[in-house]
Design a protein around this motif. Structure first.
Motif, PDB file in Angstrom:
ATOM      1  N   ALA A 185       0.997  -1.169   0.050  1.00  0.00           N
ATOM      2  CA  ALA A 185       0.051   0.032  -0.169  1.00  0.00           C
ATOM      3  C   ALA A 185       0.792   1.403  -0.089  1.00  0.00           C
ATOM      4  O   ALA A 185       0.503   2.442  -0.257  1.00  0.00           O
ATOM      5  CB  ALA A 185      -0.747   0.161   1.247  1.00  0.00           C
ATOM      6  N   ARG A 186       2.235   1.023   0.033  1.00  0.00           N
ATOM      7  CA  ARG A 186       3.194   2.258   0.297  1.00  0.00           C
ATOM      8  C   ARG A 186       3.399   2.763  -1.199  1.00  0.00           C
ATOM      9  O   ARG A 186       3.538   1.827  -2.114  1.00  0.00           O
ATOM     10  CB  ARG A 186       4.362   1.817   0.937  1.00  0.00           C
ATOM     11  CG  ARG A 186       5.339   2.887   1.033  1.00  0.00           C
ATOM     12  CD  ARG A 186       6.683   2.594   1.814  1.00  0.00           C
ATOM     13  NE  ARG A 186       7.757   3.462   1.818  1.00  0.00           N
ATOM     14  CZ  ARG A 186       8.900   3.197   1.896  1.00  0.00           C
ATOM     15  NH1 ARG A 186       9.445   2.170   1.802  1.00  0.00           N
ATOM     16  NH2 ARG A 186       9.766   4.423   1.845  1.00  0.00           N
ATOM     17  N   CYS A 187       3.403   4.136  -1.327  1.00  0.00           N
ATOM     18  CA  CYS A 187       3.802   4.485  -2.755  1.00  0.00           C
ATOM     19  C   CYS A 187       4.568   5.911  -2.313  1.00  0.00           C
ATOM     20  O   CYS A 187       4.502   6.546  -1.379  1.00  0.00           O
ATOM     21  CB  CYS A 187       2.406   5.127  -3.340  1.00  0.00           C
ATOM     22  SG  CYS A 187       2.746   5.486  -5.115  1.00  0.00           S
ATOM     23  N   GLU A 207       1.207  -1.389   4.716  1.00  0.00           N
ATOM     24  CA  GLU A 207       0.697  -2.773   4.595  1.00  0.00           C
ATOM     25  C   GLU A 207       1.519  -3.353   3.505  1.00  0.00           C
ATOM     26  O   GLU A 207       2.172  -2.712   2.588  1.00  0.00           O
ATOM     27  CB  GLU A 207      -0.906  -2.623   4.195  1.00  0.00           C
ATOM     28  CG  GLU A 207      -1.714  -2.243   5.145  1.00  0.00           C
ATOM     29  CD  GLU A 207      -1.906  -0.716   4.921  1.00  0.00           C
ATOM     30  OE1 GLU A 207      -0.968  -0.049   4.736  1.00  0.00           O
ATOM     31  OE2 GLU A 207      -3.113  -0.334   4.853  1.00  0.00           O
ATOM     32  N   LEU A 208       1.886  -4.685   3.406  1.00  0.00           N
ATOM     33  CA  LEU A 208       2.690  -5.160   2.500  1.00  0.00           C
ATOM     34  C   LEU A 208       2.237  -6.692   2.694  1.00  0.00           C
ATOM     35  O   LEU A 208       2.338  -7.518   3.501  1.00  0.00           O
ATOM     36  CB  LEU A 208       4.156  -5.216   3.143  1.00  0.00           C
ATOM     37  CG  LEU A 208       5.328  -5.706   2.155  1.00  0.00           C
ATOM     38  CD1 LEU A 208       5.611  -4.747   1.168  1.00  0.00           C
ATOM     39  CD2 LEU A 208       6.682  -5.930   2.890  1.00  0.00           C
ATOM     40  N   GLY A 227      -0.153  -1.478  -6.613  1.00  0.00           N
ATOM     41  CA  GLY A 227       0.012  -1.164  -5.302  1.00  0.00           C
ATOM     42  C   GLY A 227      -0.924  -0.227  -4.799  1.00  0.00           C
ATOM     43  O   GLY A 227      -2.222  -0.267  -5.108  1.00  0.00           O
ATOM     44  N   GLY A 228      -0.599   0.837  -3.967  1.00  0.00           N
ATOM     45  CA  GLY A 228       0.834   1.382  -3.930  1.00  0.00           C
ATOM     46  C   GLY A 228       1.479   1.444  -5.160  1.00  0.00           C
ATOM     47  O   GLY A 228       1.273   1.127  -6.389  1.00  0.00           O
ATOM     48  N   ASP A 229       2.878   1.638  -4.985  1.00  0.00           N
ATOM     49  CA  ASP A 229       3.982   1.007  -6.042  1.00  0.00           C
ATOM     50  C   ASP A 229       4.622   0.109  -5.923  1.00  0.00           C
ATOM     51  O   ASP A 229       5.448  -0.343  -4.842  1.00  0.00           O
ATOM     52  CB  ASP A 229       4.798   2.241  -6.460  1.00  0.00           C
ATOM     53  CG  ASP A 229       5.372   2.037  -7.657  1.00  0.00           C
ATOM     54  OD1 ASP A 229       4.902   2.634  -8.737  1.00  0.00           O
ATOM     55  OD2 ASP A 229       6.351   1.719  -7.679  1.00  0.00           O
ATOM     56  N   ALA A 278      -2.936  -5.108  -0.359  1.00  0.00           N
ATOM     57  CA  ALA A 278      -1.800  -5.312   0.535  1.00  0.00           C
ATOM     58  C   ALA A 278      -1.795  -5.921   1.922  1.00  0.00           C
ATOM     59  O   ALA A 278      -0.832  -6.424   2.398  1.00  0.00           O
ATOM     60  CB  ALA A 278      -1.189  -4.009   0.505  1.00  0.00           C
ATOM     61  N   ASP A 279      -3.010  -5.903   2.542  1.00  0.00           N
ATOM     62  CA  ASP A 279      -3.322  -6.456   3.874  1.00  0.00           C
ATOM     63  C   ASP A 279      -3.774  -7.831   3.838  1.00  0.00           C
ATOM     64  O   ASP A 279      -4.353  -8.247   4.765  1.00  0.00           O
ATOM     65  CB  ASP A 279      -4.261  -5.360   4.601  1.00  0.00           C
ATOM     66  CG  ASP A 279      -5.559  -5.469   4.089  1.00  0.00           C
ATOM     67  OD1 ASP A 279      -5.902  -5.721   3.016  1.00  0.00           O
ATOM     68  OD2 ASP A 279      -6.511  -4.684   4.697  1.00  0.00           O
TER      69      ASP A 279
END
Length: 374
Positions: free
Chosen positions: A99-101, A118-119, A144-146, A303-304
């Motif tokens: 979820a990170r970008c 979240e990953l 994603g995210g990215d 992502a979670d």
């Protein structure tokens, strides 16, 4: 009366809106048909399960005039196998690796940003991909995210390649696409899709909230193209970039030699940070996310670990791969039952989802919470 879903060969394809006993509107991916008189009566007979030979003949005639209604004569309002038909056989799988970008786009449906943590683990990814291969031969998009932020992106792509999916795509802003990463990806031959929002840095960077991002994304696209990877451009349309939309195809053709089949325009929907354009009601798209025809089932793994019927259907969770298996989640849909008809829910589905099949799937499933468009 509320709209009713019609399934063809186990897939939701047609939406029927009954105005009167002699006036019905049929919508499907590609068009709309308004029926009156005897044709409407035959469609109503189909909905009621009492269609006779003469009705079937009229419905076939409708299909001849409106090809997008192919299969109408053998459609039915409820799936034979329950809601599992909405996602199986699986034709499209979105995997949100993180979820990170490194951007904070003003329209992001997933509300991604640098602060998100979240990953999906590599184990999560491999297990989900392996099970997805047992549900069909889907096209897989890593997003994603990215996804370039994920430490095991290349291993994830390699595992997907070993499972012989119909295609593999990485959807990215390209900011982290350096030569070393490209060298690792080239042998796996994924398609790379880039989010780019304008032909000028001022508009693009204002949307991503990251100064210099336009130049980095364009450089990444050129770098991937030079390495021989297939690339695609995804342009989300909103009030902030709508004035320059007409220039984008020419710009991408000149800068990257991209044909129109590799350029997709999508109107931003009412999901996450996205807000409906006050000037843009409907647009035509091309270049599509996948080579599927829109009738195959779709799933998104966030992502979670949450599973959704569509990447934009964030308020319709089906389960979580960390507490259940992907195939178990799909099988559970057979017991879930179709939600009660609701005009309010149909309006929500139209405002938050782009594709008609996704709108129909979520309409049938129901949703935990409805949001009013702003």
């Amino acid at each position: 009366m509320p709209p009713r879903l019609l399934y063809v060969d186990g897939q939701p394809r047609i939406l029927a809106t009954l105005l009167t006993a002699e006036h019905i509107i049929l919508r499907a991916q590609g068009g709309q048909a308004e029926l009156t008189g005897a044709f409407a009566a035959s469609a109503v007979a189909l909905l009621d399960g009492r269609a006779e030979a003469a009705d079937i003949q009229r419905l076939r005639a409708i299909e001849s005039s409106h090809p997008w209604l192919h299969g109408l004569h053998r459609s039915h309002p409820l799936p034979d196998r329950g809601l599992v038909a909405a996602v199986s056989p699986l034709g499209m799988l979105f995997v949100e690796l993180t979820a990170r970008c490194n951007e904070r786009c003003i329209h992001c449906y997933a509300e991604s940003g640098p602060e998100r943590t979240e990953l999906l683990s590599l184990q999560d990814i491999r297990m989900a991909l392996t099970m997805a291969a047992g549900l069909g031969r889907p096209f897989v998009q890593f997003t994603g995210g990215d996804p370039l932020i994920h430490p095991h992106l290349v291993k994830a792509v390699a595992h997907a390649r070993s499972l012989d999916f119909s295609g593999i795509e990485i959807y990215t802003n390209g900011l982290l696409l350096n030569e070393a990463l490209i060298a690792r990806l080239v042998p796996l031959a994924p398609r790379l899709s880039f989010s780019i929002y304008a032909d000028t840095p001022e508009i693009h960077d204002a949307i991503t909230c990251v100064p210099g991002s336009w130049k980095k994304t364009l450089t990444a696209m050129q770098r991937a193209r030079a390495a021989g990877l297939e690339i695609r451009a995804g342009i989300a349309l909103m009030d902030e970039n709508l004035d320059g939309a007409a220039r984008m195809q020419g710009f991408l053709r000149q800068e990257l030699e991209l044909e129109s089949t590799h350029i997709r325009f999508d109107a931003v929907k009412q999901t996450g940070r996205g807000r409906l354009s006050r000037h843009l009601q409907q647009i035509h798209t091309n270049g599509g996310h996948t080579p599927t025809d829109g009738a195959a089932g779709k799933l998104c793994i966030a992502a979670d670990g949450s599973v959704y019927p569509c990447i934009f259907a964030r308020h319709t969770p089906l389960g979580n791969i960390r507490t259940s298996t992907l195939d178990g989640i799909v099988k559970a849909l057979a017991e879930r039952g179709t939600a009660a008809p609701s005009l309010e829910r149909w309006a929500y589905c139209q405002s938050s989802l782009s594709c008609l099949d996704c709108q129909m799937n979520v309409y049938a499933l129901g949703t935990e919470r409805l949001e009013e468009p702003v």
